[in-house]
Design a protein around this motif. Sequence first.
Motif, mmCIF file in Angstrom:
data_model
loop_
_atom_site.group_PDB
_atom_site.id
_atom_site.type_symbol
_atom_site.label_atom_id
_atom_site.label_comp_id
_atom_site.label_asym_id
_atom_site.label_seq_id
_atom_site.Cartn_x
_atom_site.Cartn_y
_atom_site.Cartn_z
ATOM 1 N N PHE A 46 0.829 -1.210 0.000
ATOM 2 C CA PHE A 46 0.000 0.000 0.000
ATOM 3 C C PHE A 46 0.865 1.263 0.000
ATOM 4 O O PHE A 46 0.495 2.282 -0.579
ATOM 5 C CB PHE A 46 -0.912 0.024 1.225
ATOM 6 C CG PHE A 46 -2.193 -0.727 1.039
ATOM 7 C CD1 PHE A 46 -3.079 -0.380 0.039
ATOM 8 C CD2 PHE A 46 -2.524 -1.767 1.886
ATOM 9 C CE1 PHE A 46 -4.269 -1.072 -0.129
ATOM 10 C CE2 PHE A 46 -3.713 -2.456 1.727
ATOM 11 C CZ PHE A 46 -4.583 -2.114 0.712
ATOM 12 N N LEU A 47 2.002 1.203 0.664
ATOM 13 C CA LEU A 47 2.876 2.377 0.735
ATOM 14 C C LEU A 47 3.436 2.722 -0.652
ATOM 15 O O LEU A 47 3.579 3.901 -0.991
ATOM 16 C CB LEU A 47 4.027 2.123 1.710
ATOM 17 C CG LEU A 47 3.734 2.352 3.200
ATOM 18 C CD1 LEU A 47 2.620 1.463 3.720
ATOM 19 C CD2 LEU A 47 4.984 2.135 4.030
ATOM 20 N N VAL A 48 3.716 1.684 -1.421
ATOM 21 C CA VAL A 48 4.224 1.912 -2.775
ATOM 22 C C VAL A 48 3.134 2.588 -3.625
ATOM 23 O O VAL A 48 3.384 3.573 -4.334
ATOM 24 C CB VAL A 48 4.659 0.578 -3.410
ATOM 25 C CG1 VAL A 48 5.161 0.810 -4.829
ATOM 26 C CG2 VAL A 48 5.724 -0.090 -2.562
ATOM 27 N N ILE A 49 1.912 2.042 -3.529
ATOM 28 C CA ILE A 49 0.816 2.608 -4.335
ATOM 29 C C ILE A 49 0.504 4.037 -3.895
ATOM 30 O O ILE A 49 0.309 4.939 -4.723
ATOM 31 C CB ILE A 49 -0.445 1.732 -4.215
ATOM 32 C CG1 ILE A 49 -0.162 0.327 -4.739
ATOM 33 C CG2 ILE A 49 -1.590 2.347 -5.009
ATOM 34 C CD1 ILE A 49 -1.344 -0.606 -4.614
ATOM 35 N N GLY A 50 0.457 4.257 -2.563
ATOM 36 C CA GLY A 50 0.158 5.601 -2.058
ATOM 37 C C GLY A 50 1.183 6.618 -2.531
ATOM 38 O O GLY A 50 0.825 7.711 -2.986
ATOM 39 N N GLY A 51 2.472 6.251 -2.451
ATOM 40 C CA GLY A 51 3.522 7.159 -2.912
ATOM 41 C C GLY A 51 3.409 7.429 -4.404
ATOM 42 O O GLY A 51 3.574 8.571 -4.858
ATOM 43 N N ALA A 52 3.097 6.379 -5.186
ATOM 44 C CA ALA A 52 2.973 6.552 -6.636
ATOM 45 C C ALA A 52 1.805 7.469 -6.981
ATOM 46 O O ALA A 52 1.902 8.300 -7.891
ATOM 47 C CB ALA A 52 2.793 5.185 -7.291
ATOM 48 N N ILE A 53 0.686 7.324 -6.255
ATOM 49 C CA ILE A 53 -0.479 8.180 -6.534
ATOM 50 C C ILE A 53 -0.137 9.634 -6.249
ATOM 51 O O ILE A 53 -0.477 10.540 -7.028
ATOM 52 C CB ILE A 53 -1.690 7.726 -5.693
ATOM 53 C CG1 ILE A 53 -2.220 6.385 -6.213
ATOM 54 C CG2 ILE A 53 -2.796 8.782 -5.725
ATOM 55 C CD1 ILE A 53 -3.332 5.803 -5.386
ATOM 56 N N ILE A 54 0.521 9.885 -5.127
ATOM 57 C CA ILE A 54 0.865 11.270 -4.762
ATOM 58 C C ILE A 54 1.828 11.881 -5.785
ATOM 59 O O ILE A 54 1.691 13.030 -6.190
ATOM 60 C CB ILE A 54 1.469 11.309 -3.350
ATOM 61 C CG1 ILE A 54 0.378 10.968 -2.311
ATOM 62 C CG2 ILE A 54 2.070 12.671 -3.042
ATOM 63 C CD1 ILE A 54 0.897 10.788 -0.916
ATOM 64 N N ILE A 55 2.787 11.067 -6.251
ATOM 65 C CA ILE A 55 3.810 11.602 -7.162
ATOM 66 C C ILE A 55 3.310 11.675 -8.604
ATOM 67 O O ILE A 55 3.519 12.668 -9.302
ATOM 68 C CB ILE A 55 5.084 10.725 -7.091
ATOM 69 C CG1 ILE A 55 5.719 10.847 -5.700
ATOM 70 C CG2 ILE A 55 6.082 11.125 -8.168
ATOM 71 C CD1 ILE A 55 6.834 9.859 -5.466
#
Length: 529
Positions: free
Chosen positions: A382-391
């Motif tokens: 989830f942390l990978v997806i969350g970071g990708a969405i923000i960036i």
Amino acid sequence: MLTTLPPDILAFFAVILRGLQLTAQSIILGGVLFTLGFTRPMAMKLGSRAASLERTGLDWTAKAGLALAVVAGLAIFATLAQLVAGLEIHPMEALGADFVQWTMIMAIAALALAATAHMGANPAQVPCMALLAVVILGASVMSSHAFARVEERDYYILADALHQAGASFWIGGIPFMLLALARVSESKDRLMVGMRFSHLFTGAVGLLLLGAAMLAWGYIATPGALIGTAYGIMTGAKITLLLVLLLLAALNRKSTRSEAEDKGQFRLRRFAEVEIGIGITVLMIAASMASQPPAADQTRHQATIMEIVERMAPTRPPRLVSPDSATLTQVGMERSGATEVADKMWSEFNHNWAGIFVLVMGLGAMANRMGVKSARHWPLLFLVIGGAIIIRSDPESWPIGPNGFFESLADPEVFQHRVVGLLLFPFGLFEWAVRTGRLKSERAALIFPILCAVGAGLLLVHNHTLTDVKERFLIEFSHIPMGLFGVMSGWLRWLEIRGNGRARQIAGLLWPVCFSMVGLLLIFYRELP
């Protein structure tokens, strides 16, 4: 502060506030139902517990009244900001808008109801509360699509009143049923409570369905409008969740017939918790529909079944290579056809890769359930997806585009995606901590299903601000099943944690499947032919 926000952000807040208003309104009507339909007529059977139950019920109703007054006040402020700052309407004219005036009436009635519920017992207390609840319901109906109709207004007002009353009595009454069940211990008393609320909720469901049928007949009218418009497809999402609620209600009804069927009515209480959660999601969808034109009014730009099938069918492999961001960030230059195509390729790339990660997480949850210990770390993805969405949610926005951090937040689509991206961090960390034993309390374990359901609910109510109405609908069409599977994942996981017996086993098997379905839908998400 609200006046400085762009109209689209204010519109998003307006949807959230409308959903919170419907939720508080439901608890108020449920509280009145609790007093008039349960504690008063059942006082002889409840004995000394009747007064205590009624007092607690009145306290809950008073708090809901205060909450509604606050939400209505914020809704008035947001509406005035939209009218004054967004549409440059004079403040005095904005104050005269029907929606503003009816919302003011709602806020005043809610405050009066809260004060009345706090009063000591007297003969006028409950009748006054019932009257004020009717005023609140009426104000809500008069600030909806129904009052805005030019033709057959009386028909739509009646239909909406029945629909809202039924939904409020049902969804808002469930917390009070749980309150009553928590205060009784004898088997016969639990059956008495369950049976009484079963009868009350049957009547509420009847009102809800009658009103819904009348509204669908007028607002949707044709099968094409149901399938090919945003209003129609969101009605379909409401119907789907309503069917889940009716299934749970039917199972709960069996629990009220025999203690042997559901010892201690444990299953009924857990299903009732899920009914509240899904019910609030339905109210949020209803709030979002209030911002859409009724399907019957959208006679142009309806999508056909063939167009929907063409968009949804997995006709080509997922897009795993990103377009060059330089083609999407031509600041100050007119956007070309190539830029528009690259923009959609960028979106497809983001969605398709997110789908792969979500599918891996769903499979990881299944593997963990089957005993694969190393699979318990799947929530960290989830942390990978969350970071990708923000960036990567928007190539023109911070940190990869020319638009600054605060400037980019003014775009409602960027704002909504970043809210979802931020939610994914606690989402994953809590579930990882629970699965690895770092957090052992049940409350910590419930963070994941709550955030899962909330995130999916936001997916159901958020809008894409495209000028092409049909294109916006096709994107929303693909998001609706993802939102529904997400909502079901969250509440099935809740049942796995809170339930027992066969219900717990079935929920534990089903929620990773629903979660994996979200991944599959994302993998084959398309915006280009």
